[in-house]
Design an enzyme around this catalytic site. Structure first.
Site, PDB file in Angstrom:
ATOM      1  N   GLU A 138      19.989   2.797 -12.721  1.00 57.10           N
ATOM      2  CA  GLU A 138      20.146   1.691 -11.775  1.00 57.10           C
ATOM      3  C   GLU A 138      19.747   0.346 -12.372  1.00 57.10           C
ATOM      4  OE1 GLU A 138      18.686   4.587 -10.987  1.00 57.10           O
ATOM      5  OE2 GLU A 138      19.843   5.427  -9.309  1.00 57.10           O
ATOM      6  N   HIS A 193      14.663   9.361   1.338  1.00 55.30           N
ATOM      7  CA  HIS A 193      16.117   9.228   1.554  1.00 55.30           C
ATOM      8  C   HIS A 193      16.451   8.746   2.963  1.00 55.30           C
ATOM      9  CE1 HIS A 193      16.267  11.858  -2.008  1.00 55.30           C
ATOM     10  NE2 HIS A 193      17.543  11.558  -2.128  1.00 55.30           N
TER      11      HIS A 193
HETATM   12  C1  LIG Z   1      16.839   7.054  -8.715  1.00 51.76           C
HETATM   13  C2  LIG Z   1      17.873   7.927  -8.118  1.00 51.76           C
HETATM   14  N1  LIG Z   1      19.173   7.620  -8.300  1.00 51.76           N
HETATM   15  C3  LIG Z   1      20.126   8.400  -7.751  1.00 51.76           C
HETATM   16  C4  LIG Z   1      19.804   9.488  -7.023  1.00 51.76           C
HETATM   17  C5  LIG Z   1      20.871  10.335  -6.362  1.00 51.76           C
HETATM   18  N2  LIG Z   1      20.999  11.607  -7.053  1.00 51.76           N
HETATM   19  C6  LIG Z   1      20.314  12.689  -6.644  1.00 51.76           C
HETATM   20  S1  LIG Z   1      20.554  13.996  -7.635  1.00 51.76           S
HETATM   21  C7  LIG Z   1      21.591  13.117  -8.619  1.00 51.76           C
HETATM   22  C8  LIG Z   1      22.185  13.780  -9.810  1.00 51.76           C
HETATM   23  C9  LIG Z   1      21.148  14.278 -10.745  1.00 51.76           C
HETATM   24  O1  LIG Z   1      21.729  14.902 -11.822  1.00 51.76           O
HETATM   25  P1  LIG Z   1      20.865  15.673 -12.876  1.00 51.76           P
HETATM   26  O2  LIG Z   1      19.677  14.854 -13.249  1.00 51.76           O
HETATM   27  O3  LIG Z   1      21.757  16.088 -13.967  1.00 51.76           O
HETATM   28  O4  LIG Z   1      20.290  16.925 -12.079  1.00 51.76           O
HETATM   29  P2  LIG Z   1      21.109  18.092 -11.365  1.00 51.76           P
HETATM   30  O5  LIG Z   1      21.450  17.634 -10.004  1.00 51.76           O
HETATM   31  O6  LIG Z   1      22.296  18.395 -12.195  1.00 51.76           O
HETATM   32  O7  LIG Z   1      20.132  19.229 -11.305  1.00 51.76           O
HETATM   33  C10 LIG Z   1      21.750  11.817  -8.164  1.00 51.76           C
HETATM   34  C11 LIG Z   1      22.611  10.809  -8.783  1.00 51.76           C
HETATM   35  C12 LIG Z   1      18.437   9.752  -6.822  1.00 51.76           C
HETATM   36  N3  LIG Z   1      18.027  10.774  -6.058  1.00 51.76           N
HETATM   37  N4  LIG Z   1      17.495   8.978  -7.406  1.00 51.76           N
END
Ligand SMILES: Cc1ncc(C[n+]2csc(CCOP(=O)(O)OP(=O)(O)O)c2C)c(N)n1
Lengths: 345, 335
Positions: A62, A131
């Site tokens: 971000e 959230h």
């Molecule tokens: C700071 C932040 N940005 C965006 C999100 C929204 N978000 C939640 S999970 C996710 C994807 C995460 O991907 P990864 O780190 O690869 O973990 P996975 O879900 O594949 O286990 C996103 C974009 C968040 N929770 N926190």
């Protein structure tokens, strides 16, 4: 003018799409805005229509992509950056409040940042403390950002169009519970008739969404929809509530608030943000500062989240977020309250 | 570090427990969320049913959790992210209060305040959060505390490959290497961050390669295999306990389900999950153990019975526990 019913998500996406077509400088960047169309649908269908140059999926970075939007805006582009949930502002707040909000001022006006930062707000579906916040007052508290918080599809389209055309940074906040998402309960009134053609709604114009003579409810976002339902209950009991939808809080349409309170003599502020140091206090202070021209028949009341993070468990969450019944009860209580001594009847 | 039979069986049992636990939770999660119970216009109501809110499950990713946690004790700290049930179970967080938390009950780990993404168990030094990239800095803190106190305790930060593009990842790796903190950074590469593929978000093919930029060892485990993870994690954790500093461990793994329950998964090719499941690490380890004579039918049966009993007990406890009083929402802002 041809209209059709759109959800708030569709209306926002339509506004963005129309501005992308109208102005080569407009583009979107954010997490999952592409194939996914945004987690809350605010960019639904745009990738297929406008391609990857205009609808850019970003890494989960971000600070980097919101900062990129700032830099591109300073070059005269018109980026729309989506911060997925407003709650995530913590990881990128430096870019938002030390740069996006301040550069124009520090440059003595010789820089402009025509960008939109859009984000989802609000709870009510048990997503817990990281959230579910609204936080619009946090952004409004810090000078340099316009803050837009629509309550329905028609307004959302016109306000998004205005936001993209504005030469200043605009924070555009949509409540998940009124986007018309297929996976979340929503409020009928937020999905409404929206013209096909492009139109802009000027900032700083509150809307009286329901007229009444007994009490003024000043509110915004999903709470407008809840307040309308509360007003219907109240009407059945013979209480006529007037509802003012602020639509934007920076700039704030103070005159519409005062005008309504002058008429009803009673004020209830309904807010899904935290109670202290926030929007409800601002509105109460506004009225307090005008008691020379506003005659109150009852003390002002504020209904907001009682200064606790949003809890996960359903009964707890329902308790802290204002509900249709609590809004109706608060309004009822004000109308039934002892008249302020010496007040005009 | 070779896994003993006893450790392999422990990992096998924990993987079965994680899978069965999550399968149970997803069944109850779906209750009341689909037609005909829902309001008109909805396909899925995330806020209804006994377990509301978001639900991120880890089916397919069990090897990472058990392979690392097999080396940990109650003194070691684990910090997870939004998808953390597997880590919590492998770290020894008790199932009953964890389940009650997901139901939002008074008997939950956080008295119903946190829910599935925010599980806090001080006794087992486990926590997690819904903010992507937030697991690494507090893990550095736990490791610093261990170091200052002269303990051989370690801290593990788990995160997805999507999180490695956050500033917090880079800042934490630098700090941990600079201060030689006993931390293990564990990246679960399941290829996707919600809908965005790693190739669309990350400038290098392997995150393990990024370790060299911070002067720490980077280890890549390409098989989604508990024993392989166990061996790689064992070395890194032993090094950290000896004062040898941090390691970045990356494991290539698979997510069988959507990012969250209800995810339309428009970003996946058709049949992708079926292909992935053909490589399920649970039956695979079972076959290996059988071939080596380390798992018999009788032992398998005992494991299954124990796991089912634990999961069923936790589920019933969570479901039957009372809700907190609405006014309890006002408690615990401060301690
Ligand atoms: C700071 C932040 N940005 C965006 C999100 C929204 N978000 C939640 S999970 C996710 C994807 C995460 O991907 P990864 O780190 O690869 O973990 P996975 O879900 O594949 O286990 C996103 C974009 C968040 N929770 N926190």
């Amino acid at each position: 003018m041809k209209t059709r019913k759109l959800t708030m998500a569709q209306a926002i996406a339509e506004a963005i799409g129309q501005e992308i077509e109208r102005d080569d400088n407009v583009f979107v960047l954010g997490e999952d805005v592409g194939k996914y169309g945004g987690i809350f649908g605010a960019t639904g269908g745009l990738l297929a229509k406008h391609g990857k140059d205009r609808i850019m999926d970003t890494p989960i970075s971000e600070t980097a992509f919101i900062g990129t939007a700032i830099g591109a805006a300073a070059e005269g582009m018109r980026p729309i950056a989506e911060l997925m949930f407003v709650d995530f502002f913590g990881v990128c707040m430096d870019m938002i409040y030390n740069h996006m909000a301040k550069n124009t001022y520090m440059a003595g006006g010789n820089i402009q940042l025509p960008m939109v930062l859009m984000s989802a707000i609000g709870g009510g579906y048990n997503d817990a403390a990281q959230h579910s916040q609204c936080l619009y007052a946090t952004f409004a508290h810090m000078p340099g950002m316009k803050v837009v918080v629509p309550s329905n599809a028609y307004d959302a389209k016109g306000l998004m169009t205005q936001a993209i055309r504005d030469n200043n940074p605009v924070v555009f906040l949509f409540h998940k519970g009124i986007m018309g998402l297929p996976w979340m309960s929503y409020f009928e009134g937020s999905t409404n008739e929206v013209p096909e053609e492009s139109y802009a709604i000027p900032f700083g114009q509150a809307k009286c969404v329901r007229e009444g003579s007994d009490v003024t409810i000043v509110t915004l976002s999903q709470m407008v929809q809840k307040s309308i339902l509360a007003a219907e209950k109240l009407a059945a009991e013979g209480i006529a509530a007037e509802i003012i939808d602020l639509r934007t809080i920076v700039p704030l349409d103070r005159e519409s608030v005062l005008k309504s309170v002058r008429k009803t003599g009673r004020l209830l502020v309904v807010d899904e943000d935290y109670l202290s140091f926030g929007l409800s206090g601002e509105i109460a202070a506004l009225v307090g500062e005008h008691l020379d021209t506003v005659q109150l028949k009852a003390p002002i009341r504020r209904l907001a989240v009682p200064d606790v993070p949003i809890p996960f468990s359903r009964p707890l969450e329902q308790f802290v977020i204002p509900q249709v019944d609590t809004i109706a009860a608060a309004a009822r209580q004000i109308v039934g309250a002892r008249q302020i001594e010496g007040a005009l009847a | 570090m070779n896994a003993s039979t006893e450790r392999k069986l422990w990992m096998y049992e924990k993987m079965i427990e994680i899978r069965e636990y999550e399968e149970t939770m997803v069944r109850v999660y779906m209750e009341g969320k689909l037609p005909p119970h829902i309001q008109k216009g909805l396909a899925f109501d995330i806020g209804s049913g006994p377990v509301p809110g978001e639900m991120h499950l880890a089916a397919g990713q069990e090897p990472v959790a058990v392979g690392v946690c097999a080396h940990l004790t109650d003194n070691d700290t684990v910090v997870g992210a939004h998808r953390s049930h597997h880590f919590a179970i492998a770290k020894g967080v008790p199932l009953k209060p964890m389940t009650a938390e997901m139901f939002g009950k008074e008997t939950g780990l956080g008295k119903g305040k946190g829910g599935h993404m925010h599980l806090f168990d001080a006794a087992h030094k486990f926590s997690c959060s819904g903010i992507v990239g937030a697991s690494m800095p507090p893990a550095c803190g736990a490791a610093l505390a261990a170091k200052k106190r002269g303990k051989d305790w370690v801290a593990v930060a788990f995160f997805g490959e999507g999180a490695t593009n956050q500033g917090a990842f880079h800042e934490s790796l630098n700090l941990a290497a600079l201060w030689q903190l006993p931390v293990l950074f564990v990246c679960e590469d399941n290829k996707y961050a919600i809908s965005v593929e790693k190739t669309e978000s990350t400038s290098v093919e392997w995150n393990a390669d990024r370790a060299s930029a911070y002067g720490m060892p980077g280890v890549l485990v390409k098989e989604n295999d508990a024993v392989a993870v166990y061996e790689a994690a064992g070395e890194a954790i032993a090094r950290a306990r000896r004062g040898g500093g941090p390691t970045l461990l990356e494991v290539k793994t698979d997510r069988y389900l959507g990012h969250f329950q209800g995810d339309p998964e428009v970003y996946r090719t058709k049949g992708e999950t079926t292909t992935l499941r053909a490589n399920d690490p649970i039956p695979r380890i079972a076959e290996q153990l059988r071939a080596a004579g380390e798992l018999t039918d009788a032992v398998e049966q005992q494991i299954r019975q124990r796991v089912s009993a634990r999961v069923a007990e936790a589920y019933e406890y969570g479901r039957a526990s009372p809700y907190p009083k609405p006014e309890d929402a006002l408690l615990h802002v401060f301690n």
